[in-house]
Write a protein that holds these residues in place. Structure first.
Motif, mmCIF file in Angstrom:
data_model
loop_
_atom_site.group_PDB
_atom_site.id
_atom_site.type_symbol
_atom_site.label_atom_id
_atom_site.label_comp_id
_atom_site.label_asym_id
_atom_site.label_seq_id
_atom_site.Cartn_x
_atom_site.Cartn_y
_atom_site.Cartn_z
ATOM 1 N N LYS A 2 0.850 -1.190 0.000
ATOM 2 C CA LYS A 2 0.000 0.000 0.000
ATOM 3 C C LYS A 2 0.888 1.242 0.000
ATOM 4 O O LYS A 2 1.792 1.362 0.812
ATOM 5 N N THR A 3 0.609 2.146 -0.933
ATOM 6 C CA THR A 3 1.384 3.387 -1.006
ATOM 7 C C THR A 3 0.435 4.580 -0.916
ATOM 8 O O THR A 3 -0.765 4.454 -1.148
ATOM 9 N N LYS A 5 -1.073 8.448 -1.770
ATOM 10 C CA LYS A 5 -1.463 9.199 -2.964
ATOM 11 C C LYS A 5 -0.302 10.071 -3.464
ATOM 12 O O LYS A 5 -0.042 10.144 -4.658
ATOM 13 N N ASP A 8 2.362 7.801 -5.165
ATOM 14 C CA ASP A 8 1.913 7.337 -6.479
ATOM 15 C C ASP A 8 1.960 8.461 -7.510
ATOM 16 O O ASP A 8 2.416 8.256 -8.642
ATOM 17 N N GLU A 12 4.460 8.594 -10.796
ATOM 18 C CA GLU A 12 3.843 8.717 -12.129
ATOM 19 C C GLU A 12 4.405 9.922 -12.886
ATOM 20 O O GLU A 12 4.758 9.826 -14.059
#
Length: 150
Positions: A2-3, A5, A8, A12
């Motif tokens: 689990k990462t 927000k 992520d 990206e």
């Protein structure tokens, strides 16, 4: 795994910048932090020198009131940029007299910088380094401990 927000989104944006050739260590909008912050340069006013981890008056003010930029504190942003520049081969803070790589936008140079940034972002999140591939070579009883999944 689990990462967050922020993690992520940062990964990206850095991935896109690297593959679109829009990652430039010497540009405040296209460096690691510039890309994490949607190609804005407002973060550069948090310090007096690009690559420095020293907050100036404005940076300290935002840090003390708990301000976050895309989830990161001013000090975290300055540290991310410092990690990126150092791993790319710069002496920080950036200055025309300080050393830097011969080709500042070479993919190998940028990859080294991004690898260091991703490792640092993982430390900030308290997760294992996603760039660590050493587990691929662990073994037990002469057999791979972890199998590759395709």
């Amino acid at each position: 795994m689990k990462t967050s927000k922020r993690f992520d989104a940062a990964i990206e944006r850095l991935y896109i910048a690297f593959h679109n050739n829009t990652l430039n260590p010497e540009c405040c909008k296209q460096c690691a932090v510039g890309n994490i912050l949607n190609n804005t340069e407002s973060w550069k006013y948090l310090s007096d020198n690009h690559g420095s981890k020293q907050l100036n008056y404005i940076g300290k003010f935002h840090q003390n009131i708990g301000r976050r930029f895309n989830g990161y504190t001013p000090l975290e942003l300055l540290t991310i940029e410092s990690v990126f520049l150092r791993a790319c081969g710069y002496t920080v803070p950036l200055h025309y007299k300080n050393s830097k790589p011969k080709n500042t936008t070479d993919k190998e140079v940028l990859f080294k910088g991004l690898s260091a940034v991703v490792s640092h972002l993982c430390r900030l999140e308290g997760i294992s380094n996603i760039m660590d591939y050493s587990k691929l070579f662990e073994y037990e009883n002469d057999k791979p401990k972890y199998l590759l999944s395709y």
